[in-house]
Scaffold this motif. Structure first.
Motif, PDB file in Angstrom:
ATOM      1  N   VAL A   4      49.065  27.243  44.912  1.00 37.46           N
ATOM      2  CA  VAL A   4      48.351  27.774  43.904  1.00 37.46           C
ATOM      3  C   VAL A   4      49.064  29.208  43.619  1.00 37.46           C
ATOM      4  CG1 VAL A   4      46.192  29.346  44.051  1.00 37.46           C
ATOM      5  CG2 VAL A   4      46.102  27.197  45.191  1.00 37.46           C
ATOM      6  N   ARG A   6      49.428  32.838  41.001  1.00 36.35           N
ATOM      7  CA  ARG A   6      49.021  33.870  40.138  1.00 36.35           C
ATOM      8  C   ARG A   6      50.035  34.116  38.922  1.00 36.35           C
ATOM      9  NH1 ARG A   6      44.324  35.455  38.436  1.00 36.35           N
ATOM     10  NH2 ARG A   6      43.797  37.747  38.785  1.00 36.35           N
ATOM     11  N   THR A   8      51.055  35.979  35.576  1.00 38.04           N
ATOM     12  CA  THR A   8      50.974  37.044  34.893  1.00 38.04           C
ATOM     13  C   THR A   8      51.974  37.434  33.840  1.00 38.04           C
ATOM     14  OG1 THR A   8      50.066  38.253  36.740  1.00 38.04           O
ATOM     15  CG2 THR A   8      50.467  39.750  34.767  1.00 38.04           C
ATOM     16  N   SER A  25      45.805  37.289  33.001  1.00 32.36           N
ATOM     17  CA  SER A  25      46.350  36.739  34.378  1.00 32.36           C
ATOM     18  C   SER A  25      45.644  35.430  34.475  1.00 32.36           C
ATOM     19  CB  SER A  25      46.256  37.513  35.326  1.00 32.36           C
ATOM     20  OG  SER A  25      47.061  38.682  35.153  1.00 32.36           O
ATOM     21  N   ILE A  26      46.308  34.424  35.112  1.00 32.85           N
ATOM     22  CA  ILE A  26      45.674  33.404  35.441  1.00 32.85           C
ATOM     23  C   ILE A  26      45.966  32.919  36.876  1.00 32.85           C
ATOM     24  CG2 ILE A  26      45.073  32.227  33.115  1.00 32.85           C
ATOM     25  CD1 ILE A  26      47.587  30.434  33.790  1.00 32.85           C
ATOM     26  N   THR A  27      45.175  31.912  37.511  1.00 34.89           N
ATOM     27  CA  THR A  27      45.354  31.419  38.682  1.00 34.89           C
ATOM     28  C   THR A  27      45.399  29.717  38.485  1.00 34.89           C
ATOM     29  OG1 THR A  27      44.321  33.364  40.027  1.00 34.89           O
ATOM     30  CG2 THR A  27      44.553  31.090  40.977  1.00 34.89           C
ATOM     31  N   THR A  29      46.484  26.047  39.929  1.00 31.45           N
ATOM     32  CA  THR A  29      46.713  25.045  41.092  1.00 31.45           C
ATOM     33  C   THR A  29      47.335  23.694  40.479  1.00 31.45           C
ATOM     34  OG1 THR A  29      44.561  25.635  42.195  1.00 31.45           O
ATOM     35  CG2 THR A  29      45.789  23.506  43.046  1.00 31.45           C
ATOM     36  N   GLN A  48      45.247  25.794  31.445  1.00 33.28           N
ATOM     37  CA  GLN A  48      44.498  26.980  32.031  1.00 33.28           C
ATOM     38  C   GLN A  48      44.386  27.990  30.771  1.00 33.28           C
ATOM     39  OE1 GLN A  48      42.576  26.682  34.422  1.00 33.28           O
ATOM     40  NE2 GLN A  48      42.207  28.887  35.039  1.00 33.28           N
ATOM     41  N   PHE A  69      55.118  35.311  38.248  1.00 37.94           N
ATOM     42  CA  PHE A  69      54.346  34.433  39.301  1.00 37.94           C
ATOM     43  C   PHE A  69      54.638  34.827  40.675  1.00 37.94           C
ATOM     44  CE2 PHE A  69      57.765  31.636  38.878  1.00 37.94           C
ATOM     45  CZ  PHE A  69      58.103  31.214  40.239  1.00 37.94           C
ATOM     46  N   LYS A  71      53.194  33.187  44.420  1.00 35.62           N
ATOM     47  CA  LYS A  71      52.782  31.942  45.224  1.00 35.62           C
ATOM     48  C   LYS A  71      51.598  32.542  46.075  1.00 35.62           C
ATOM     49  CE  LYS A  71      53.531  27.703  47.510  1.00 35.62           C
ATOM     50  NZ  LYS A  71      54.777  26.732  47.973  1.00 35.62           N
ATOM     51  N   LEU A  72      50.428  32.282  45.911  1.00 43.41           N
ATOM     52  CA  LEU A  72      49.238  32.666  46.875  1.00 43.41           C
ATOM     53  C   LEU A  72      48.984  31.747  48.076  1.00 43.41           C
ATOM     54  CD1 LEU A  72      46.447  33.174  43.907  1.00 43.41           C
ATOM     55  CD2 LEU A  72      48.060  34.765  44.897  1.00 43.41           C
TER      56      LEU A  72
END
Length: 73
Positions: A4, A6, A8, A25-27, A29, A48, A69, A71-72
């Motif tokens: 996943v 994030r 920007t 911004s988007i998230t 997967t 997305q 970006f 990594k979450l």
């Protein structure tokens, strides 16, 4: 296993009638475990952005250098 991220945009970008701004911004997967979300031509990112903002990533000639970006997971 998926990853996943994030994503920007770094700056305002205007190209071919498309406008990308830092507040878009988007998230995302990814479908496979990877260290970058741009590994497969940014397919998940393109989908997305189209789904959330009606922004056409290809038409605006975006590249991985236009984005930050994180990594979450």
């Amino acid at each position: 296993m998926s990853s996943v991220f994030r994503i920007t945009p770094k700056r305002v970008k205007r190209s071919n009638g498309q406008v990308l701004t830092p507040d878009m911004s988007i998230t995302v997967t990814t479908k496979s475990h990877t260290t970058t979300p741009f590994y497969n031509g940014a397919v998940e990112i393109q989908e997305q952005y189209m789904r959330m903002f009606q922004f056409d990533y290809k038409r605006a000639n975006c590249s991985k250098f236009d984005f930050d970006f994180v990594k979450l997971d």
